[in-house]
Design a protein around this motif. Structure first.
Motif, PDB file in Angstrom:
ATOM      1  N   SER A 170      36.020   2.464  38.362  1.00 30.75           N
ATOM      2  CA  SER A 170      35.651   1.505  37.448  1.00 30.75           C
ATOM      3  C   SER A 170      34.229   2.061  36.714  1.00 30.75           C
ATOM      4  CB  SER A 170      35.209   0.316  38.180  1.00 30.75           C
ATOM      5  OG  SER A 170      34.543  -0.575  37.222  1.00 30.75           O
ATOM      6  N   LYS A 171      33.445   2.646  37.496  1.00 34.92           N
ATOM      7  CA  LYS A 171      32.183   2.986  36.916  1.00 34.92           C
ATOM      8  C   LYS A 171      32.376   4.389  35.853  1.00 34.92           C
ATOM      9  CE  LYS A 171      29.587   2.190  40.912  1.00 34.92           C
ATOM     10  NZ  LYS A 171      28.554   2.561  41.914  1.00 34.92           N
ATOM     11  N   LEU A 172      33.502   5.368  36.282  1.00 36.39           N
ATOM     12  CA  LEU A 172      33.917   6.333  35.320  1.00 36.39           C
ATOM     13  C   LEU A 172      34.456   5.821  34.001  1.00 36.39           C
ATOM     14  CD1 LEU A 172      35.253   9.042  37.906  1.00 36.39           C
ATOM     15  CD2 LEU A 172      32.909   9.179  36.454  1.00 36.39           C
ATOM     16  N   ASN A 173      35.148   4.786  34.159  1.00 37.75           N
ATOM     17  CA  ASN A 173      35.904   4.218  32.911  1.00 37.75           C
ATOM     18  C   ASN A 173      34.686   3.671  32.143  1.00 37.75           C
ATOM     19  OD1 ASN A 173      37.086   1.677  31.713  1.00 37.75           O
ATOM     20  ND2 ASN A 173      38.658   3.218  31.693  1.00 37.75           N
ATOM     21  N   ALA A 174      33.690   3.059  32.616  1.00 38.60           N
ATOM     22  CA  ALA A 174      32.703   2.482  31.810  1.00 38.60           C
ATOM     23  C   ALA A 174      31.913   3.245  31.144  1.00 38.60           C
ATOM     24  CB  ALA A 174      31.870   1.619  32.935  1.00 38.60           C
ATOM     25  N   GLY A 175      31.743   4.531  31.615  1.00 39.24           N
ATOM     26  CA  GLY A 175      31.169   5.629  31.042  1.00 39.24           C
ATOM     27  C   GLY A 175      31.893   6.738  30.145  1.00 39.24           C
ATOM     28  N   GLY A 176      33.423   6.077  30.086  1.00 42.32           N
ATOM     29  CA  GLY A 176      34.210   6.790  29.077  1.00 42.32           C
ATOM     30  C   GLY A 176      34.620   8.353  29.675  1.00 42.32           C
ATOM     31  N   THR A 181      44.296   4.003  32.649  1.00 39.52           N
ATOM     32  CA  THR A 181      45.426   3.956  33.569  1.00 39.52           C
ATOM     33  C   THR A 181      44.931   4.526  34.930  1.00 39.52           C
ATOM     34  OG1 THR A 181      46.088   6.209  33.047  1.00 39.52           O
ATOM     35  CG2 THR A 181      47.222   4.514  31.779  1.00 39.52           C
ATOM     36  N   THR A 182      44.190   5.173  35.036  1.00 45.26           N
ATOM     37  CA  THR A 182      43.518   5.529  36.362  1.00 45.26           C
ATOM     38  C   THR A 182      42.833   4.340  37.019  1.00 45.26           C
ATOM     39  OG1 THR A 182      43.057   7.674  35.700  1.00 45.26           O
ATOM     40  CG2 THR A 182      42.100   7.014  37.473  1.00 45.26           C
ATOM     41  N   LEU A 183      42.153   3.464  36.102  1.00 47.46           N
ATOM     42  CA  LEU A 183      41.398   2.166  36.756  1.00 47.46           C
ATOM     43  C   LEU A 183      42.552   1.268  37.264  1.00 47.46           C
ATOM     44  CD1 LEU A 183      39.015   0.555  37.382  1.00 47.46           C
ATOM     45  CD2 LEU A 183      39.164  -0.161  35.010  1.00 47.46           C
ATOM     46  N   LEU A 184      43.687   1.169  36.412  1.00 50.76           N
ATOM     47  CA  LEU A 184      44.794   0.451  36.954  1.00 50.76           C
ATOM     48  C   LEU A 184      45.343   0.728  38.040  1.00 50.76           C
ATOM     49  CD1 LEU A 184      46.085  -0.614  33.318  1.00 50.76           C
ATOM     50  CD2 LEU A 184      44.785  -2.037  34.732  1.00 50.76           C
ATOM     51  N   ALA A 185      45.666   2.154  38.377  1.00 51.44           N
ATOM     52  CA  ALA A 185      46.209   2.875  39.634  1.00 51.44           C
ATOM     53  C   ALA A 185      45.343   2.362  40.645  1.00 51.44           C
ATOM     54  CB  ALA A 185      46.556   4.125  39.171  1.00 51.44           C
ATOM     55  N   ARG A 186      44.178   2.766  40.561  1.00 51.97           N
ATOM     56  CA  ARG A 186      43.086   2.179  41.764  1.00 51.97           C
ATOM     57  C   ARG A 186      43.267   0.698  42.187  1.00 51.97           C
ATOM     58  NH1 ARG A 186      43.598   6.957  41.510  1.00 51.97           N
ATOM     59  NH2 ARG A 186      42.185   8.419  41.579  1.00 51.97           N
ATOM     60  N   ALA A 187      43.324  -0.220  41.097  1.00 54.85           N
ATOM     61  CA  ALA A 187      43.476  -1.485  41.361  1.00 54.85           C
ATOM     62  C   ALA A 187      44.760  -2.057  42.036  1.00 54.85           C
ATOM     63  CB  ALA A 187      43.197  -2.595  40.084  1.00 54.85           C
ATOM     64  N   ALA A 188      45.899  -1.203  41.879  1.00 58.88           N
ATOM     65  CA  ALA A 188      47.157  -1.440  42.541  1.00 58.88           C
ATOM     66  C   ALA A 188      47.021  -1.084  44.057  1.00 58.88           C
ATOM     67  CB  ALA A 188      48.301  -0.730  41.700  1.00 58.88           C
ATOM     68  N   GLY A 189      46.399   0.032  44.137  1.00 58.43           N
ATOM     69  CA  GLY A 189      46.059   0.563  45.314  1.00 58.43           C
ATOM     70  C   GLY A 189      45.345  -0.563  46.225  1.00 58.43           C
ATOM     71  N   VAL A 190      44.223  -1.113  45.712  1.00 63.84           N
ATOM     72  CA  VAL A 190      43.620  -1.996  46.459  1.00 63.84           C
ATOM     73  C   VAL A 190      44.574  -3.239  46.890  1.00 63.84           C
ATOM     74  CG1 VAL A 190      41.866  -3.909  46.382  1.00 63.84           C
ATOM     75  CG2 VAL A 190      41.483  -1.569  45.372  1.00 63.84           C
ATOM     76  N   ARG A 191      45.168  -3.769  45.963  1.00 59.77           N
ATOM     77  CA  ARG A 191      46.339  -4.968  46.018  1.00 59.77           C
ATOM     78  C   ARG A 191      47.274  -4.380  47.189  1.00 59.77           C
ATOM     79  NH1 ARG A 191      45.878  -5.402  40.481  1.00 59.77           N
ATOM     80  NH2 ARG A 191      47.627  -4.325  40.147  1.00 59.77           N
ATOM     81  N   GLY A 192      47.773  -3.102  47.060  1.00 63.98           N
ATOM     82  CA  GLY A 192      48.916  -2.875  48.227  1.00 63.98           C
ATOM     83  C   GLY A 192      48.083  -2.910  49.621  1.00 63.98           C
ATOM     84  N   ALA A 193      46.912  -2.289  49.803  1.00 64.18           N
ATOM     85  CA  ALA A 193      46.372  -2.470  51.027  1.00 64.18           C
ATOM     86  C   ALA A 193      46.275  -3.675  51.557  1.00 64.18           C
ATOM     87  CB  ALA A 193      45.024  -1.625  50.718  1.00 64.18           C
ATOM     88  N   GLU A 194      45.571  -4.652  50.724  1.00 66.42           N
ATOM     89  CA  GLU A 194      45.573  -6.157  51.117  1.00 66.42           C
ATOM     90  C   GLU A 194      47.039  -6.510  51.548  1.00 66.42           C
ATOM     91  OE1 GLU A 194      44.026  -7.775  47.542  1.00 66.42           O
ATOM     92  OE2 GLU A 194      41.923  -7.407  48.147  1.00 66.42           O
ATOM     93  N   ALA A 195      48.062  -6.181  50.725  1.00 67.78           N
ATOM     94  CA  ALA A 195      49.495  -6.544  51.281  1.00 67.78           C
ATOM     95  C   ALA A 195      49.719  -6.072  52.819  1.00 67.78           C
ATOM     96  CB  ALA A 195      50.410  -6.273  50.236  1.00 67.78           C
ATOM     97  N   ALA A 196      49.318  -4.819  52.970  1.00 66.03           N
ATOM     98  CA  ALA A 196      49.459  -4.021  54.103  1.00 66.03           C
ATOM     99  C   ALA A 196      48.741  -4.745  55.346  1.00 66.03           C
ATOM    100  CB  ALA A 196      49.231  -2.604  54.107  1.00 66.03           C
ATOM    101  N   ILE A 197      47.590  -5.139  55.048  1.00 65.14           N
ATOM    102  CA  ILE A 197      46.834  -6.092  56.212  1.00 65.14           C
ATOM    103  C   ILE A 197      47.435  -7.196  56.357  1.00 65.14           C
ATOM    104  CG2 ILE A 197      44.661  -7.142  56.362  1.00 65.14           C
ATOM    105  CD1 ILE A 197      43.255  -5.107  55.108  1.00 65.14           C
TER     106      ILE A 197
END
Length: 418
Positions: A170-176, A181-197
């Protein structure tokens, strides 16, 4: 020719009037004449009787002669008398709760048993194996909990890592410096981890539920095995033989009947007119049909009347250490109550007034007859004890059925037989 029917009608009317409206006076006149004739005949051969006040029978010429007892009230123990029976303080039919064949030798009726003594023992069959299987399932369920908890911790660590990666993207995306797509992939990883919990937590709960289910199965198997041994619930005697060796027992089948006779109860039923005279803790005595007399205390008095007889149940607890008193014996019960003033008179002195009230006829001042309602307290071979009278009363014991209230009498007094 017409005078005779008129006279006949007048005569019939007079007779009907006297027999219907003046019946008491007519009967009193007729009975007075009879008693007066007897008194006159007796006077021809005997000297006039002297009364307590100095008068003689000759002074009461024309009055009805009666015999009177001058009674003085005495205090009696007005016990409440009942009929009842003995009853065991405890009696139970011990029945089977499961199915099985009896494998124990039967106890015979009359045997004395203590609490916990074995009455019937049933064949366990495959119940021991079922218990072992349930215990094994419980042990296996307990091993699944640590595994589920480890998966939960792993899912939590993955969530932390995914959250860190998402923050960096998110920080790297804000600085360009990184693609969207990388930011979206990291967000999907967070949701997957929450589902695993969430899945890991569900696994932990399932493992714990499995333990509870296994524990319930073990408890049910142990309870089923405990039902194979049927024991005496309390100290007492066997009223029936225990179930015979080899007999098949079903749920509800009778194993044995146990009865406790020490102490024993004597049960009676108090009429509603006397229930207020009975109190808890009052001493009571019972006489059995065998002639044996026992003493105990009132330990129960019903608050609700029997709807049919309108009587109240009363229980008297009596010690019975030698077990000589049996269940179901007939008993005559006497419950102590406060003493009461009473007069003893012959039972023949009792009479009824025109309203059907039970009482006695007494001589009032001026030698006039009066009627006094009474309460029957006790009936003995020597006479009846009556309540409801004043402390001193002149009671007519002979001739009371030939006089009514207000009639003048010539009383002859006699002493009270003690």
């Amino acid at each position: 020719m017409r005078l005779v029917p008129v006279l006949t009608a007048i005569l019939v009317t007079a007779v009907l009037y006297l027999s219907v409206f003046q019946r008491d006076r007519l009967l009193g006149f007729a009975r007075g004449a009879e008693v007066g004739a007897e008194a006159a005949e007796a006077a021809a051969t005997e000297a006039p009787a002297t009364e307590p006040d100095g008068s003689t029978e000759s002074e009461g010429a024309g009055a009805v002669g009666v015999v009177v007892v001058r009674s003085q009230a005495r205090t009696i123990d007005s016990a409440v008398l009942l009929r009842g029976e003995t009853r065991a303080v405890r009696q139970v039919q011990v029945r089977a709760e499961t199915t099985g064949a009896v494998i124990s030798e039967p106890l015979r009726k009359g045997a004395f048993v203590e609490p916990g003594d074995v009455l019937c023992k049933l064949d366990p069959g495959t119940r021991e194996a079922s218990l072992a299987q349930a215990r094994a399932a419980l042990a296996e369920a307990r091993t699944r909990v640590p595994e589920a908890e480890a998966r939960l911790q792993e899912a939590k660590a993955m969530l932390e890592e995914a959250q860190i990666n998402y923050n960096a993207a998110s920080k790297l995306n804000a600085g360009g410096y990184t693609a969207e797509t990388t930011l979206l992939a990291r967000a999907a990883g967070v949701r997957g981890a929450e589902a695993a919990i969430a899945s890991a937590e569900a696994g932990v709960e399932a493992s714990r539920s499995g333990i509870e289910a296994a524990q319930a199965t073990v408890a049910a198997a142990e309870r089923e095995i405990s039902r194979l041994t049927i024991t005496a619930p309390f100290e007492g005697l066997l009223e029936s033989d225990a179930a015979e060796l080899g007999s098949l027992m079903q749920p509800g089948s009778l194993c044995a009947e146990v009865i406790q006779l020490d102490p024993i109860k004597v049960v009676g039923y108090v009429p509603e007119t006397q229930v207020a005279r009975v109190a808890l803790g009052a001493m009571a005595q019972a006489r059995l049909a065998t002639g044996e007399e026992v003493v105990g205390k009132v330990t129960f008095l019903s608050r609700s009347a029997d709807p049919t007889t309108r009587t109240f149940e009363v229980e008297i607890t009596v010690p019975n250490p030698d077990l000589t008193i049996r269940d179901g014996q007939t008993a005559s019960i006497g419950i102590s109550a406060d003493g009461a003033l009473a007069h003893r008179v012959p039972q023949s002195a009792l009479t009824l007034n025109n309203e059907g009230t039970l009482g006695v006829r007494v001589v009032l001042p001026g030698d006039v007859v009066g009627f006094q309602p009474v309460e029957l307290l006790r009936d003995t071979v020597d006479g009846v004890w009556l309540g409801g009278l004043p402390e001193q009363a002149d009671i007519i014991v002979v001739g009371q059925d030939f006089v009514t209230a207000g009639v003048q009498v010539a009383p002859s007094y006699r002493e009270v037989t003690q």
